[in-house]
Design an enzyme around this catalytic site. Structure first.
Site, mmCIF file in Angstrom:
data_model
loop_
_atom_site.group_PDB
_atom_site.id
_atom_site.type_symbol
_atom_site.label_atom_id
_atom_site.label_comp_id
_atom_site.label_asym_id
_atom_site.label_seq_id
_atom_site.Cartn_x
_atom_site.Cartn_y
_atom_site.Cartn_z
ATOM 1 N N ASP A 1 0.680 -0.956 -0.129
ATOM 2 C CA ASP A 1 0.018 0.087 -0.341
ATOM 3 C C ASP A 1 0.995 1.171 -0.015
ATOM 4 O O ASP A 1 0.688 2.027 0.977
ATOM 5 C CB ASP A 1 -1.016 -0.053 1.192
ATOM 6 C CG ASP A 1 -0.126 -0.066 2.489
ATOM 7 O OD1 ASP A 1 0.864 -0.528 2.475
ATOM 8 O OD2 ASP A 1 -0.845 0.454 3.589
ATOM 9 N N HIS B 1 9.305 -1.588 9.343
ATOM 10 C CA HIS B 1 8.153 -2.511 9.271
ATOM 11 C C HIS B 1 8.103 -3.319 7.917
ATOM 12 O O HIS B 1 8.322 -4.603 7.904
ATOM 13 C CB HIS B 1 6.792 -2.062 9.485
ATOM 14 C CG HIS B 1 6.523 -1.136 10.502
ATOM 15 N ND1 HIS B 1 6.665 -1.589 11.896
ATOM 16 C CD2 HIS B 1 6.229 0.265 10.674
ATOM 17 C CE1 HIS B 1 6.093 -0.707 12.597
ATOM 18 N NE2 HIS B 1 6.063 0.545 11.995
HETATM 19 C C1 BDR Z 1 2.064 -1.147 8.646
HETATM 20 O O1 BDR Z 1 1.150 -0.065 8.512
HETATM 21 C C2 BDR Z 1 1.733 1.039 7.346
HETATM 22 O O2 BDR Z 1 1.558 2.168 7.848
HETATM 23 C C3 BDR Z 1 3.372 0.503 7.145
HETATM 24 O O3 BDR Z 1 3.473 0.562 5.729
HETATM 25 C C4 BDR Z 1 3.204 -1.061 7.509
HETATM 26 O O4 BDR Z 1 2.820 -1.683 6.644
HETATM 27 C C5 BDR Z 1 2.766 -1.052 9.995
HETATM 28 O O5 BDR Z 1 1.804 -1.047 11.197
HETATM 29 CA CA CA Z 2 2.556 -1.138 4.457
#
Ligand code: BDR
Ligand code: CA
Length: 315
Positions: free
Chosen positions: A11, A247
């Protein structure tokens, strides 16, 4: 080293961009396609960002992109996360207009076709909401037994959530979709906040990533530096430190090098009904269960991951 044939679902998103670059630049990963979903930004913008990041990466082969869901399966979308990822999802960085276009088929159709064409060969890495995979499973439930492994960035098993006290953004962004995926029988590795919050980079690493780019990597290095600057400032406002967790890149890294994390086998249930606990990833630690549905990452070799991340993004 065995080659990893990957479909990445994103995303895009600042840390999604870094995950895409990491996958495209890792020698033993072949990215067979990237699918997009709403989340950090709307799906049209996520698709455009994805095409732009692929083009900036200098990847020497064609990477198909398929656009996916624009909203959760049953609930309303809460809208883009502009305070963390900027108005355009990539920290307001201006990248050249993409030359490529998304495929005519949807993300779910692409996943179904690819998994059926290459049974037991593809690793799926999902770093956004699991909506596209839930739709693909509804179209063809048999793909569950043909996916080699699904690595998910999502959830918070033993640690607090990041959008509610107990829920992480990717799971709570479409918990009904996550529930269907966790009950599908696909072999899952869960890379949640338990480990991603231990992989923090700061200004020293950002400067390293930008310094003396190798020929051909100048545009990517400039983008990485600028996007991380936005991300670090956002984290500073929200969490009080100038830096960020990695992440989504950690999920790609675990697909490439599974031994970066220490895992435990558990049955993970997704809360879809609770008013305060919607989107929680629940494990019953009171007893061992005969059947499990996920390898849950609870420890990570952060120094080794950071070395790999920096060296690969600089290449
Ligand atoms: C996840 O949430 C999104 O904002 C980041 O891209 C990551 O996939 C972390 O909680
Ligand atoms: Ca993400």
């Amino acid at each position: 080293m065995q080659n990893v044939r990957m479909i990445l679902d994103v995303d895009t998103g600042i840390d999604d961009s870094m995950a895409i670059l990491l996958a495209l630049k890792t020698k033993h990963i072949k990215v067979e396609g990237i699918t997009t979903v709403f989340g950090n930004t709307d799906v049209a913008q996520a698709t455009r960002n994805t095409l732009q990041v692929i083009e900036v990466s200098g990847v020497p082969y064609e990477v198909p992109v398929a656009m996916g869901a624009d909203r959760p399966l049953v609930r309303e979308w809460r809208g883009p996360v502009t305070h963390i990822h900027g108005n355009n999802g990539i920290g307001n960085c201006e990248l050249p207009m993409p030359k490529g276009k998304p495929l005519a088929e949807s993300a779910a159709e692409f996943i179904v076709r690819m998994v059926n064409t290459h049974p037991n060969e593809l690793t799926l890495v999902f770093v956004g909401r699991m909506t596209n995979l839930a739709i693909a499973l509804a179209q063809d439930p048999s793909i569950a037994s043909k996916v080699k492994r699904l690595v998910i960035m999502g959830g918070a098993v033993k640690v607090p959530g990041n959008v509610t006290p107990v829920a992480e953004a990717n799971i709570s962004g479409d918990a009904e979709a996550a529930h269907r995926v966790f009950e599908s029988g696909i072999p899952i590795t869960l890379v949640g906040l338990d480990v991603t919050m231990q992989t923090i980079i700061g200004e020293t690493e950002r400067l390293q990533l930008m310094a003396s780019p190798v020929p051909g990597n100048e545009k990517a290095a400039a983008f990485i530096g600028e996007a991380f600057k936005f991300y670090f400032e956002a984290y500073e406002k929200q969490n009080g430190f100038y830096g960020s967790p990695l992440h989504d890149p950690l999920a790609v890294a675990v697909a490439a090098f599974p031994d970066l994390v220490a895992t435990e086998e558990h049955y993970v249930r997704i809360e879809t009904k609770g008013t305060m606990s919607y989107g929680a990833t629940l494990v019953d630690f009171r007893r061992t269960v005969p059947v499990t549905n996920a390898s849950v990452a609870l420890g990570v070799d952060s120094p080794r991951f950071l070395d790999y991340f920096i060296n690969t993004l600089k290449s």
